[in-house]
Enzyme design. Structure first.
Site, PDB file in Angstrom:
ATOM      1  N   ARG A 130      93.555  97.149  64.011  1.00 15.08           N
ATOM      2  CA  ARG A 130      93.597  95.992  63.524  1.00 15.08           C
ATOM      3  C   ARG A 130      94.775  95.861  62.637  1.00 15.08           C
ATOM      4  NH1 ARG A 130      88.622  93.230  60.852  1.00 15.08           N
ATOM      5  NH2 ARG A 130      89.036  94.296  59.188  1.00 15.08           N
TER       6      ARG A 130
ATOM      7  N   ARG B 159      96.298  92.732  57.883  1.00 13.36           N
ATOM      8  CA  ARG B 159      95.691  92.223  56.703  1.00 13.36           C
ATOM      9  C   ARG B 159      96.026  92.800  55.454  1.00 13.36           C
ATOM     10  NH1 ARG B 159      89.558  90.805  58.218  1.00 13.36           N
ATOM     11  NH2 ARG B 159      89.221  91.713  56.231  1.00 13.36           N
TER      12      ARG B 159
ATOM     13  N   LYS C 274      82.864  91.369  64.765  1.00 16.40           N
ATOM     14  CA  LYS C 274      82.220  90.127  64.263  1.00 16.40           C
ATOM     15  C   LYS C 274      82.937  88.959  64.725  1.00 16.40           C
ATOM     16  CE  LYS C 274      81.277  90.652  59.801  1.00 16.40           C
ATOM     17  NZ  LYS C 274      81.760  91.851  59.492  1.00 16.40           N
TER      18      LYS C 274
ATOM     19  N   ARG D 203      75.828  88.301  52.600  1.00 12.76           N
ATOM     20  CA  ARG D 203      76.328  89.752  52.687  1.00 12.76           C
ATOM     21  C   ARG D 203      75.669  90.638  51.528  1.00 12.76           C
ATOM     22  NH1 ARG D 203      82.014  89.261  54.881  1.00 12.76           N
ATOM     23  NH2 ARG D 203      82.952  91.423  54.261  1.00 12.76           N
TER      24      ARG D 203
ATOM     25  N   ARG E 147      85.213  98.519  51.573  1.00 11.74           N
ATOM     26  CA  ARG E 147      84.362  97.260  52.258  1.00 11.74           C
ATOM     27  C   ARG E 147      83.032  98.125  52.830  1.00 11.74           C
ATOM     28  NH1 ARG E 147      89.136  95.216  54.001  1.00 11.74           N
ATOM     29  NH2 ARG E 147      88.384  95.147  56.139  1.00 11.74           N
TER      30      ARG E 147
HETATM   31  P1  AMP Z   1      85.775  89.767  55.992  1.00 10.18           P
HETATM   32  O1  AMP Z   1      86.979  89.004  56.806  1.00 10.18           O
HETATM   33  O2  AMP Z   1      84.635  89.213  56.318  1.00 10.18           O
HETATM   34  O3  AMP Z   1      86.007  91.218  55.889  1.00 10.18           O
HETATM   35  O4  AMP Z   1      85.801  89.240  54.425  1.00 10.18           O
HETATM   36  C1  AMP Z   1      87.163  89.343  54.020  1.00 10.18           C
HETATM   37  C2  AMP Z   1      86.942  89.385  52.396  1.00 10.18           C
HETATM   38  O5  AMP Z   1      86.646  88.160  51.851  1.00 10.18           O
HETATM   39  C3  AMP Z   1      85.966  90.212  51.882  1.00 10.18           C
HETATM   40  O6  AMP Z   1      86.223  91.843  51.733  1.00 10.18           O
HETATM   41  C4  AMP Z   1      85.347  89.688  50.401  1.00 10.18           C
HETATM   42  O7  AMP Z   1      86.312  89.947  49.330  1.00 10.18           O
HETATM   43  C5  AMP Z   1      85.480  88.189  50.884  1.00 10.18           C
HETATM   44  N1  AMP Z   1      84.339  88.133  51.415  1.00 10.18           N
HETATM   45  C6  AMP Z   1      84.171  87.469  52.832  1.00 10.18           C
HETATM   46  N2  AMP Z   1      82.888  87.078  52.785  1.00 10.18           N
HETATM   47  C7  AMP Z   1      82.292  87.252  51.805  1.00 10.18           C
HETATM   48  C8  AMP Z   1      80.761  87.006  51.316  1.00 10.18           C
HETATM   49  N3  AMP Z   1      79.902  86.719  51.841  1.00 10.18           N
HETATM   50  N4  AMP Z   1      80.774  87.450  49.803  1.00 10.18           N
HETATM   51  C9  AMP Z   1      81.713  87.825  49.085  1.00 10.18           C
HETATM   52  N5  AMP Z   1      82.881  88.007  49.367  1.00 10.18           N
HETATM   53  C10 AMP Z   1      83.144  87.630  50.742  1.00 10.18           C
END
Ligand code: AMP
Length: 185
Positions: free
Chosen positions: A122, A128, A8, A83, A139
């Site tokens: 990654r 990360r 993404k 989400r 996740r």
């Molecule tokens: P990502 O980089 O999209 O995997 O996001 C990393 C972390 O940020 C996720 O595991 C959540 O803890 C938080 N996060 C990102 N987007 C959202 C969302 N739409 N709603 C809630 N938490 C989010």
């Protein structure tokens, strides 16, 4: 939309460049706040370190604020939001308030085995904090339970563009652009 590791973030950056619009990644905004040690960052870290979603009220108002900025007026791409079902409703409300509609919802698909391989690569490259085995599994489980079902609702609204996320980065971008062209007619 797409599970962690589907590409993404990579594709969002490429699409932003192609269409000349900002890519808004809720994950990136949270990470920037965590790095900067802000109150929002401290709160987000409690959840994201475990792979849990940050509470909806916090995420929704952050997106609302971001969509009030000038640079999104010519269009924008959301990466990692909405989400869950609540966030779908919140986004609808935000967009209604602005007098805008979604043009399309892109879903990047990939099998879990491929995702796990990509995420572990990654983790080596980016380091990360939330790429621990437990947080990754959490996740992906949340994605399957809460996020994947949302695509059906978007399909019913004739917004869904499903794209196979496996392949060369540029190939996947081409598939998305072609799918969007068809969607936008
Ligand atoms: P990502 O980089 O999209 O995997 O996001 C990393 C972390 O940020 C996720 O595991 C959540 O803890 C938080 N996060 C990102 N987007 C959202 C969302 N739409 N709603 C809630 N938490 C989010």
């Amino acid at each position: 939309m797409g599970p962690q590791g589907a590409g993404k973030g990579t594709q969002a950056a490429r699409l932003a460049e192609i269409f000349g619009i900002p890519a808004i990644s809720t994950g990136d905004i949270f990470r920037a706040n965590i790095k900067g040690g802000t109150d929002l960052g401290k709160l987000a870290q409690e959840y994201s370190a475990k792979g849990d979603l940050v509470p909806d009220e916090v995420t929704d108002s952050m997106v609302k604020d971001r969509l009030a900025e000038d640079d999104v007026r010519g269009g924008f791409l959301l990466d990692g939001y909405p989400r869950n079902a609540h966030q779908v409703e919140a986004l609808d409300e935000i967009l209604t308030g602005l007098g805008w509609e979604l043009d399309g919802v892109i879903e990047l698909t990939a099998q879990r085995a491929e995702l796990l391989e990509r995420i572990s690569k990654r983790a080596e490259v980016e380091g990360r904090e939330d790429d621990t085995p437990d947080a990754i599994a959490r996740r992906l489980d949340i994605y399957d339970a809460e996020t994947a079902p949302l695509t059906a609702a978007y399909a019913e609204r004739n917004l869904l563009v499903q794209v196979d996320g496996i392949g060369e980065i540029s190939e996947v971008t081409d598939r998305i652009v072609a799918g969007l062209a068809q969607q936008l007619g």
